[in-house]
Motif scaffolding. Structure first.
Motif, PDB file in Angstrom:
ATOM      1  N   LEU A 177       0.848  -1.188   0.000  1.00  0.00           N
ATOM      2  CA  LEU A 177       0.000   0.000   0.000  1.00  0.00           C
ATOM      3  C   LEU A 177       0.885   1.239   0.000  1.00  0.00           C
ATOM      4  CD1 LEU A 177      -2.957   1.196   0.403  1.00  0.00           C
ATOM      5  CD2 LEU A 177      -2.338   1.320   2.830  1.00  0.00           C
ATOM      6  N   THR A 178       0.570   2.181  -0.883  1.00  0.00           N
ATOM      7  CA  THR A 178       1.153   3.520  -0.806  1.00  0.00           C
ATOM      8  C   THR A 178       0.110   4.388  -0.108  1.00  0.00           C
ATOM      9  OG1 THR A 178       2.406   3.202  -2.856  1.00  0.00           O
ATOM     10  CG2 THR A 178       2.074   5.476  -2.110  1.00  0.00           C
ATOM     11  N   PRO A 179       0.311   4.690   1.174  1.00  0.00           N
ATOM     12  CA  PRO A 179      -0.735   5.393   1.938  1.00  0.00           C
ATOM     13  C   PRO A 179      -1.081   6.738   1.310  1.00  0.00           C
ATOM     14  CG  PRO A 179       1.002   4.547   3.390  1.00  0.00           C
ATOM     15  CD  PRO A 179       1.505   4.402   1.991  1.00  0.00           C
ATOM     16  N   PRO A 180      -2.348   7.107   1.337  1.00  0.00           N
ATOM     17  CA  PRO A 180      -2.736   8.423   0.830  1.00  0.00           C
ATOM     18  C   PRO A 180      -1.902   9.517   1.488  1.00  0.00           C
ATOM     19  CG  PRO A 180      -4.669   7.099   1.275  1.00  0.00           C
ATOM     20  CD  PRO A 180      -3.495   6.324   1.803  1.00  0.00           C
ATOM     21  N   GLY A 181      -1.243  10.311   0.665  1.00  0.00           N
ATOM     22  CA  GLY A 181      -0.360  11.371   1.135  1.00  0.00           C
ATOM     23  C   GLY A 181      -0.082  12.315  -0.019  1.00  0.00           C
ATOM     24  N   ASP A 182       1.043  13.017   0.033  1.00  0.00           N
ATOM     25  CA  ASP A 182       1.347  14.039  -0.964  1.00  0.00           C
ATOM     26  C   ASP A 182       1.385  13.475  -2.388  1.00  0.00           C
ATOM     27  OD1 ASP A 182       1.495  15.898   1.023  1.00  0.00           O
ATOM     28  OD2 ASP A 182       3.696  15.923   1.133  1.00  0.00           O
ATOM     29  N   PHE A 183       2.051  12.334  -2.574  1.00  0.00           N
ATOM     30  CA  PHE A 183       2.195  11.779  -3.918  1.00  0.00           C
ATOM     31  C   PHE A 183       0.849  11.312  -4.461  1.00  0.00           C
ATOM     32  CE2 PHE A 183       3.800   8.039  -6.610  1.00  0.00           C
ATOM     33  CZ  PHE A 183       3.904   8.827  -7.747  1.00  0.00           C
ATOM     34  N   VAL A 184       0.091  10.608  -3.642  1.00  0.00           N
ATOM     35  CA  VAL A 184      -1.233  10.149  -4.065  1.00  0.00           C
ATOM     36  C   VAL A 184      -2.125  11.341  -4.398  1.00  0.00           C
ATOM     37  CG1 VAL A 184      -3.334   8.963  -3.321  1.00  0.00           C
ATOM     38  CG2 VAL A 184      -1.093   7.961  -2.817  1.00  0.00           C
ATOM     39  N   ARG A 185      -2.102  12.354  -3.549  1.00  0.00           N
ATOM     40  CA  ARG A 185      -2.923  13.548  -3.792  1.00  0.00           C
ATOM     41  C   ARG A 185      -2.494  14.279  -5.063  1.00  0.00           C
ATOM     42  NH1 ARG A 185      -2.839  13.886   1.965  1.00  0.00           N
ATOM     43  NH2 ARG A 185      -0.933  15.127   1.906  1.00  0.00           N
ATOM     44  N   LEU A 186      -1.188  14.297  -5.337  1.00  0.00           N
ATOM     45  CA  LEU A 186      -0.701  14.971  -6.539  1.00  0.00           C
ATOM     46  C   LEU A 186      -1.254  14.311  -7.796  1.00  0.00           C
ATOM     47  CD1 LEU A 186       2.806  16.357  -7.216  1.00  0.00           C
ATOM     48  CD2 LEU A 186       1.866  14.740  -8.859  1.00  0.00           C
ATOM     49  N   VAL A 187      -1.165  12.976  -7.867  1.00  0.00           N
ATOM     50  CA  VAL A 187      -1.645  12.268  -9.053  1.00  0.00           C
ATOM     51  C   VAL A 187      -3.166  12.371  -9.158  1.00  0.00           C
ATOM     52  CG1 VAL A 187      -1.783  10.026 -10.207  1.00  0.00           C
ATOM     53  CG2 VAL A 187       0.327  10.697  -9.038  1.00  0.00           C
ATOM     54  N   ALA A 188      -3.858  12.150  -8.059  1.00  0.00           N
ATOM     55  CA  ALA A 188      -5.318  12.246  -8.084  1.00  0.00           C
ATOM     56  C   ALA A 188      -5.763  13.651  -8.464  1.00  0.00           C
ATOM     57  CB  ALA A 188      -5.893  11.859  -6.723  1.00  0.00           C
ATOM     58  N   GLY A 189      -5.058  14.657  -7.984  1.00  0.00           N
ATOM     59  CA  GLY A 189      -5.392  16.039  -8.311  1.00  0.00           C
ATOM     60  C   GLY A 189      -5.212  16.346  -9.779  1.00  0.00           C
ATOM     61  N   ALA A 190      -4.166  15.785 -10.376  1.00  0.00           N
ATOM     62  CA  ALA A 190      -3.945  15.991 -11.805  1.00  0.00           C
ATOM     63  C   ALA A 190      -5.055  15.338 -12.625  1.00  0.00           C
ATOM     64  CB  ALA A 190      -2.578  15.431 -12.211  1.00  0.00           C
ATOM     65  N   VAL A 191      -5.484  14.159 -12.210  1.00  0.00           N
ATOM     66  CA  VAL A 191      -6.581  13.471 -12.901  1.00  0.00           C
ATOM     67  C   VAL A 191      -7.850  14.327 -12.843  1.00  0.00           C
ATOM     68  CG1 VAL A 191      -8.073  11.447 -12.889  1.00  0.00           C
ATOM     69  CG2 VAL A 191      -5.622  11.175 -12.462  1.00  0.00           C
ATOM     70  N   THR A 192      -8.150  14.827 -11.660  1.00  0.00           N
ATOM     71  CA  THR A 192      -9.360  15.630 -11.496  1.00  0.00           C
ATOM     72  C   THR A 192      -9.276  16.925 -12.291  1.00  0.00           C
ATOM     73  OG1 THR A 192      -9.725  14.707  -9.287  1.00  0.00           O
ATOM     74  CG2 THR A 192     -10.835  16.776  -9.807  1.00  0.00           C
ATOM     75  N   ALA A 193      -8.110  17.566 -12.281  1.00  0.00           N
ATOM     76  CA  ALA A 193      -7.952  18.835 -12.988  1.00  0.00           C
ATOM     77  C   ALA A 193      -8.160  18.677 -14.488  1.00  0.00           C
ATOM     78  CB  ALA A 193      -6.569  19.416 -12.704  1.00  0.00           C
TER      79      ALA A 193
END
Length: 386
Positions: free
Chosen positions: A306-322
């Motif tokens: 597991l890669t715990p939700p954090g800065d890296f996960v938020r960065l990728v998810a944020g790019a997808v949403t944007a």
């Protein structure tokens, strides 16, 4: 006159050219050569890291050992075509029709590789970052996976190469673009049991030790008792019986031996060692009841991670949403991927396009999704190095 030397890399055209490379595992088919030419022309240092006949490519733009190194991982090998006559398009034609690009590997995952290669090339040319960009691309993800990404990571360790974070471009969305990204994967293992009894006449079962009775009892216990109820980020682990066999052709003979096999997909409540110990204990209990002994062969494809939700996960998810307006579900579902190897090197997540037709006859990918994917990967790079 237009300067075509620095025109943006078209990920759709690149996908089509990759599909036309017949790179069925373990054949390279020209795919890695094509990518090395593209990346080398954009200033990437490219190294072929082939091992035991398996083709692999390492490409880095920027200084080795940079404090921030963004990595992409993917594969250009594909599964066999199957019945070529069942295809409505040339499996290696890379034909574009009806808004789709058709061919083996179009979805899994030459479009993902094309999208991140195109994004990386344009990004370093247009806005050279303070750091490095690394691409690790293997020709052995669909095969044994022993000399692919593993070989690349082994070579990187020897050469002092490293990624700070890594994004694997496997298709991750079940039905809709941007629907899901992977922040971990279940572990996978296959266990083969060999039961040794005593052969005898079926009319006198008390004189024999029936390995089939013991095997059925053991497998029933394993299949009936849940491994767990799931964890915070994972569904419940699963155990599936995949075969039972004796090779016995006689109707009146109790055989001496039987074989049974299970496949287990396990979450972060377990390790392969803890599950192996649990299975061994169950086999010993059946031996105590029946007198039939068991041997075990254990093959582990990967541990859960597991890669715990954090800065890296938020960065990728944020790019997808944007780029899409959709917020991806953070998932650990599905089978295995090469992220199971990368996770020992650096934090890793997976995001790619819709994988509904992967490995199927008439595999195809939406042309628009390929372009979307390049835009997402470009934003990820831009946000990471901002």
């Amino acid at each position: 006159m237009t300067d075509t030397a620095h025109a943006p890399v078209d990920p759709v055209d690149l996908t089509a050219r990759l599909v036309r490379c017949p790179s069925v595992t373990p054949e390279e088919g020209g795919a890695l050569t094509l990518l090395a030419d593209l990346l080398g022309g954009a200033g990437f240092d490219c190294v072929r890291v082939d091992r035991n006949g398996t083709p692999n490519l390492y490409a880095r733009w920027g200084r080795k050992g940079a404090n921030r190194t963004f990595g992409f991982n993917g594969h250009t090998d594909v599964v066999p075509v199957g019945d070529a006559a069942a295809w409505t398009r040339d499996p290696f034609g890379g034909e574009i029709d009806g808004g789709y690009l058709w061919g083996r590997g179009a979805t899994d995952m030459k479009s993902g590789v094309a999208a991140f290669a195109a994004a990386a090339v344009d990004f370093v040319r247009d806005t050279p970052p303070d750091g490095a960009v690394v691409l690790t691309i293997t020709g052995d993800e669909e095969g044994p996976a022993k000399d692919g990404t593993v070989a690349l990571l082994d070579w990187m360790a020897r050469e002092g190469e490293a990624m700070s974070v890594c994004l694997v471009g496997e298709p991750t969305c079940p039905d809709r673009m941007a629907e899901m990204m992977k922040i971990g994967r279940r572990g996978s293992m296959t266990v083969t049991f060999h039961a040794q009894g005593v052969q005898g006449h079926s009319a006198y079962p008390h004189r024999a030790k029936n390995p089939l009775h013991a095997m059925v009892r053991l497998l029933d216990r394993l299949a009936s008792e849940p491994l767990d109820q799931g964890t915070e980020h994972f569904d419940a682990s699963t155990l599936a019986i995949t075969t039972i066999d004796t090779g016995n052709t006689a109707t009146n003979v109790i055989p001496a031996r039987a074989m049974g096999r299970v496949n287990i997909r396990f979450n972060d409540a377990h390790s392969s060692d803890s599950i192996t110990a649990r299975l061994k204990a169950e086999a010993e209990r059946v031996t105590a009841d029946t007198g039939v002994t068991f041997g075990m062969e254990v093959e582990v494809s990967g541990e859960s991670f597991l890669t715990p939700p954090g800065d890296f996960v938020r960065l990728v998810a944020g790019a997808v949403t944007a780029e899409t307006g959709a917020e991806p579900v953070l998932s650990t579902s599905g089978g295995t991927s090469d992220a199971r190897f990368v996770k020992d090197h650096c934090p890793v997540v997976e995001f790619g396009l819709v994988g509904r037709t992967m490995h199927e006859v008439d595999e195809r990918v939406s042309v628009e999704q390929i372009r979307q994917l390049k835009a997402i990967y470009t934003r990820v790079l831009r946000d990471y190095f901002a």
